[in-house]
Design a protein around this motif. Structure first.
Motif, PDB file in Angstrom:
ATOM      1  N   VAL A 119       0.855  -1.191   0.000  1.00  0.00           N
ATOM      2  CA  VAL A 119       0.000   0.000   0.000  1.00  0.00           C
ATOM      3  C   VAL A 119       0.890   1.240   0.000  1.00  0.00           C
ATOM      4  CG1 VAL A 119      -1.845   1.252   1.171  1.00  0.00           C
ATOM      5  CG2 VAL A 119      -1.747  -1.239   1.316  1.00  0.00           C
ATOM      6  N   ALA A 120       0.696   2.102  -0.981  1.00  0.00           N
ATOM      7  CA  ALA A 120       1.517   3.313  -1.059  1.00  0.00           C
ATOM      8  C   ALA A 120       1.109   4.341  -0.015  1.00  0.00           C
ATOM      9  CB  ALA A 120       1.414   3.918  -2.461  1.00  0.00           C
ATOM     10  N   ALA A 121      -0.194   4.412   0.292  1.00  0.00           N
ATOM     11  CA  ALA A 121      -0.674   5.415   1.242  1.00  0.00           C
ATOM     12  C   ALA A 121      -1.825   4.841   2.057  1.00  0.00           C
ATOM     13  CB  ALA A 121      -1.107   6.682   0.516  1.00  0.00           C
ATOM     14  N   ASP A 122      -1.472   4.204   3.171  1.00  0.00           N
ATOM     15  CA  ASP A 122      -2.483   3.678   4.086  1.00  0.00           C
ATOM     16  C   ASP A 122      -2.751   4.744   5.145  1.00  0.00           C
ATOM     17  OD1 ASP A 122      -4.234   1.696   5.091  1.00  0.00           O
ATOM     18  OD2 ASP A 122      -2.769   1.160   6.620  1.00  0.00           O
ATOM     19  N   LEU A 123      -3.979   5.287   5.157  1.00  0.00           N
ATOM     20  CA  LEU A 123      -4.313   6.414   6.026  1.00  0.00           C
ATOM     21  C   LEU A 123      -4.877   5.907   7.353  1.00  0.00           C
ATOM     22  CD1 LEU A 123      -4.394   9.489   6.236  1.00  0.00           C
ATOM     23  CD2 LEU A 123      -6.706   9.430   5.296  1.00  0.00           C
ATOM     24  N   VAL A 124      -3.998   5.825   8.341  1.00  0.00           N
ATOM     25  CA  VAL A 124      -4.382   5.418   9.693  1.00  0.00           C
ATOM     26  C   VAL A 124      -3.887   6.496  10.652  1.00  0.00           C
ATOM     27  CG1 VAL A 124      -4.123   3.680  11.494  1.00  0.00           C
ATOM     28  CG2 VAL A 124      -4.303   2.979   9.107  1.00  0.00           C
ATOM     29  N   GLU A 125      -4.771   6.911  11.565  1.00  0.00           N
ATOM     30  CA  GLU A 125      -4.438   7.955  12.535  1.00  0.00           C
ATOM     31  C   GLU A 125      -4.008   9.239  11.821  1.00  0.00           C
ATOM     32  OE1 GLU A 125      -1.551   6.368  15.193  1.00  0.00           O
ATOM     33  OE2 GLU A 125      -2.948   4.945  16.114  1.00  0.00           O
ATOM     34  N   ASP A 126      -4.759   9.583  10.764  1.00  0.00           N
ATOM     35  CA  ASP A 126      -4.574  10.855  10.037  1.00  0.00           C
ATOM     36  C   ASP A 126      -3.187  11.010   9.422  1.00  0.00           C
ATOM     37  OD1 ASP A 126      -7.167  11.599  10.719  1.00  0.00           O
ATOM     38  OD2 ASP A 126      -6.517  12.493  12.607  1.00  0.00           O
ATOM     39  N   GLU A 127      -2.497   9.928   9.190  1.00  0.00           N
ATOM     40  CA  GLU A 127      -1.173   9.997   8.574  1.00  0.00           C
ATOM     41  C   GLU A 127      -1.023   8.870   7.562  1.00  0.00           C
ATOM     42  OE1 GLU A 127       3.586  10.004   9.800  1.00  0.00           O
ATOM     43  OE2 GLU A 127       2.028  10.035  11.348  1.00  0.00           O
ATOM     44  N   ALA A 128      -0.778   9.251   6.308  1.00  0.00           N
ATOM     45  CA  ALA A 128      -0.646   8.256   5.240  1.00  0.00           C
ATOM     46  C   ALA A 128       0.761   7.662   5.267  1.00  0.00           C
ATOM     47  CB  ALA A 128      -0.927   8.893   3.888  1.00  0.00           C
ATOM     48  N   GLU A 129       0.831   6.345   5.279  1.00  0.00           N
ATOM     49  CA  GLU A 129       2.116   5.661   5.334  1.00  0.00           C
ATOM     50  C   GLU A 129       2.175   4.533   4.308  1.00  0.00           C
ATOM     51  OE1 GLU A 129       3.176   6.154  10.095  1.00  0.00           O
ATOM     52  OE2 GLU A 129       2.436   4.248   9.321  1.00  0.00           O
ATOM     53  N   ARG A 130       3.366   4.279   3.799  1.00  0.00           N
ATOM     54  CA  ARG A 130       3.583   3.128   2.943  1.00  0.00           C
ATOM     55  C   ARG A 130       3.670   1.883   3.817  1.00  0.00           C
ATOM     56  NH1 ARG A 130       5.387   2.029  -2.152  1.00  0.00           N
ATOM     57  NH2 ARG A 130       5.595   4.250  -2.598  1.00  0.00           N
ATOM     58  N   GLN A 131       2.902   0.854   3.466  1.00  0.00           N
ATOM     59  CA  GLN A 131       2.860  -0.334   4.298  1.00  0.00           C
ATOM     60  C   GLN A 131       2.851  -1.598   3.449  1.00  0.00           C
ATOM     61  OE1 GLN A 131       3.109  -0.454   7.498  1.00  0.00           O
ATOM     62  NE2 GLN A 131       2.426   1.521   8.301  1.00  0.00           N
ATOM     63  N   LEU A 132       3.393  -2.660   4.026  1.00  0.00           N
ATOM     64  CA  LEU A 132       3.238  -4.005   3.484  1.00  0.00           C
ATOM     65  C   LEU A 132       2.281  -4.710   4.432  1.00  0.00           C
ATOM     66  CD1 LEU A 132       3.982  -6.274   1.514  1.00  0.00           C
ATOM     67  CD2 LEU A 132       5.894  -6.855   3.029  1.00  0.00           C
ATOM     68  N   LEU A 133       1.072  -5.030   3.924  1.00  0.00           N
ATOM     69  CA  LEU A 133       0.031  -5.591   4.768  1.00  0.00           C
ATOM     70  C   LEU A 133      -0.206  -7.061   4.443  1.00  0.00           C
ATOM     71  CD1 LEU A 133      -2.624  -2.707   4.654  1.00  0.00           C
ATOM     72  CD2 LEU A 133      -0.886  -3.111   6.407  1.00  0.00           C
ATOM     73  N   ALA A 134      -0.677  -7.791   5.448  1.00  0.00           N
ATOM     74  CA  ALA A 134      -1.078  -9.190   5.267  1.00  0.00           C
ATOM     75  C   ALA A 134      -2.406  -9.380   5.983  1.00  0.00           C
ATOM     76  CB  ALA A 134      -0.024 -10.141   5.831  1.00  0.00           C
ATOM     77  N   ILE A 135      -3.291 -10.127   5.367  1.00  0.00           N
ATOM     78  CA  ILE A 135      -4.595 -10.383   5.963  1.00  0.00           C
ATOM     79  C   ILE A 135      -4.864 -11.881   5.951  1.00  0.00           C
ATOM     80  CG2 ILE A 135      -5.910 -10.151   3.803  1.00  0.00           C
ATOM     81  CD1 ILE A 135      -8.036  -8.617   5.483  1.00  0.00           C
ATOM     82  N   ARG A 136      -5.444 -12.379   7.058  1.00  0.00           N
ATOM     83  CA  ARG A 136      -5.691 -13.824   7.188  1.00  0.00           C
ATOM     84  C   ARG A 136      -7.158 -14.066   7.545  1.00  0.00           C
ATOM     85  NH1 ARG A 136      -1.943 -16.200  11.321  1.00  0.00           N
ATOM     86  NH2 ARG A 136      -3.571 -15.710  12.836  1.00  0.00           N
ATOM     87  N   PHE A 137      -7.768 -15.012   6.828  1.00  0.00           N
ATOM     88  CA  PHE A 137      -9.173 -15.340   7.037  1.00  0.00           C
ATOM     89  C   PHE A 137      -9.309 -16.694   7.727  1.00  0.00           C
ATOM     90  CE2 PHE A 137      -8.997 -12.302   3.623  1.00  0.00           C
ATOM     91  CZ  PHE A 137     -10.052 -11.446   3.904  1.00  0.00           C
ATOM     92  N   GLY A 138     -10.543 -16.996   8.114  1.00  0.00           N
ATOM     93  CA  GLY A 138     -10.796 -18.236   8.842  1.00  0.00           C
ATOM     94  C   GLY A 138     -10.617 -19.476   8.008  1.00  0.00           C
ATOM     95  N   ASN A 139     -10.843 -19.354   6.688  1.00  0.00           N
ATOM     96  CA  ASN A 139     -10.688 -20.518   5.813  1.00  0.00           C
ATOM     97  C   ASN A 139     -10.377 -20.062   4.393  1.00  0.00           C
ATOM     98  OD1 ASN A 139     -13.315 -19.915   4.503  1.00  0.00           O
ATOM     99  ND2 ASN A 139     -14.169 -20.592   6.458  1.00  0.00           N
ATOM    100  N   ALA A 140     -10.045 -21.015   3.526  1.00  0.00           N
ATOM    101  CA  ALA A 140      -9.649 -20.718   2.159  1.00  0.00           C
ATOM    102  C   ALA A 140     -10.806 -20.131   1.352  1.00  0.00           C
ATOM    103  CB  ALA A 140      -9.116 -21.976   1.482  1.00  0.00           C
ATOM    104  N   GLU A 141     -12.021 -20.580   1.638  1.00  0.00           N
ATOM    105  CA  GLU A 141     -13.192 -20.092   0.898  1.00  0.00           C
ATOM    106  C   GLU A 141     -13.387 -18.592   1.111  1.00  0.00           C
ATOM    107  OE1 GLU A 141     -18.034 -20.876   0.560  1.00  0.00           O
ATOM    108  OE2 GLU A 141     -16.812 -22.037   1.955  1.00  0.00           O
TER     109      GLU A 141
END
Length: 204
Positions: A119-141
């Motif tokens: 993410v080039a500009a992730d806006l959290v706490e009123d400040e845009a930052e470059r981030q590498l994010l990962a998200i995990r779900f309960g199952n593959a579906e």
């Protein structure tokens, strides 16, 4: 019954008498305050529970950002779609960014229920930052459903950025298909007429 017992019984009866209802007006009246989430002008087109991580470049490790509902929100006027995720209970924002054309979901260490993206500009706490994010779900579906919705949102935003209207493009494609069918029908009729003409010539 002695006098002491009589006095105690009388005191108990007095305490048992209900006191009159007393109403006190508050010194300060509090007014209702409207709390805005900044989601009022958007429609939720995707919502699913997940856990989010960010990569800490200094510590060279993944750090948990929170667990909650990840949403894809589409603006009612301009049609742009952004990703928003809040921590459950506190509702504090842990991810907030538009889905741009350069964002690609990649499997996280070969997992079939986790994705990674830049993410080039992730806006959290009123400040845009470059981030590498990962998200995990309960199952593959669920992970697959998120990927499909994410990529569809990316194409929608890409079309909007280029000035094209996805709904208009779809309508134009349908009109083109109808025209092609009509042309095929006319060609078939012309071919049939030609065959019939040849048959009549042979008879003559």
């Amino acid at each position: 019954m002695c006098d002491a017992e009589k006095n105690a019984a009388a005191g108990a009866q007095e305490e048992a008498v209900e006191s009159p209802d007393v109403h006190f007006e508050p010194i300060v009246k509090l007014q209702d305050v409207e709390v805005k989430t900044h989601e009022e002008d958007e429609d939720s087109i995707f919502k699913m529970r997940a856990k989010l991580f960010r990569f800490d470049t200094q510590g060279v490790e993944w750090k948990e950002r929170g667990t909650g509902d990840v949403k894809l929100l589409k603006h009612k006027e301009n049609g742009k779609i952004r990703l928003l995720m809040r921590r459950e209970k506190t509702l504090k924002v842990c991810a907030n960014h538009y889905i741009t054309s350069d964002m690609v979901l990649s499997p996280n260490v070969g997992s079939d229920r986790s994705w990674v993206w830049n993410v080039a500009a992730d806006l959290v706490e009123d400040e845009a930052e470059r981030q590498l994010l990962a998200i995990r779900f309960g199952n593959a579906e669920n992970a697959t459903k998120f990927k499909e919705a994410f990529e569809e949102a990316r194409e929608t935003n890409k079309s909007l950025a280029s000035g094209a209207n996805p709904a208009q493009e779809e309508s134009e494609d349908e009109e083109s298909e109808d025209e092609d069918k009509e042309d095929d029908k006319e060609d078939a009729e012309a071919s049939k007429d030609a065959e019939e003409s040849k048959e009549e010539e042979k008879k003559d």
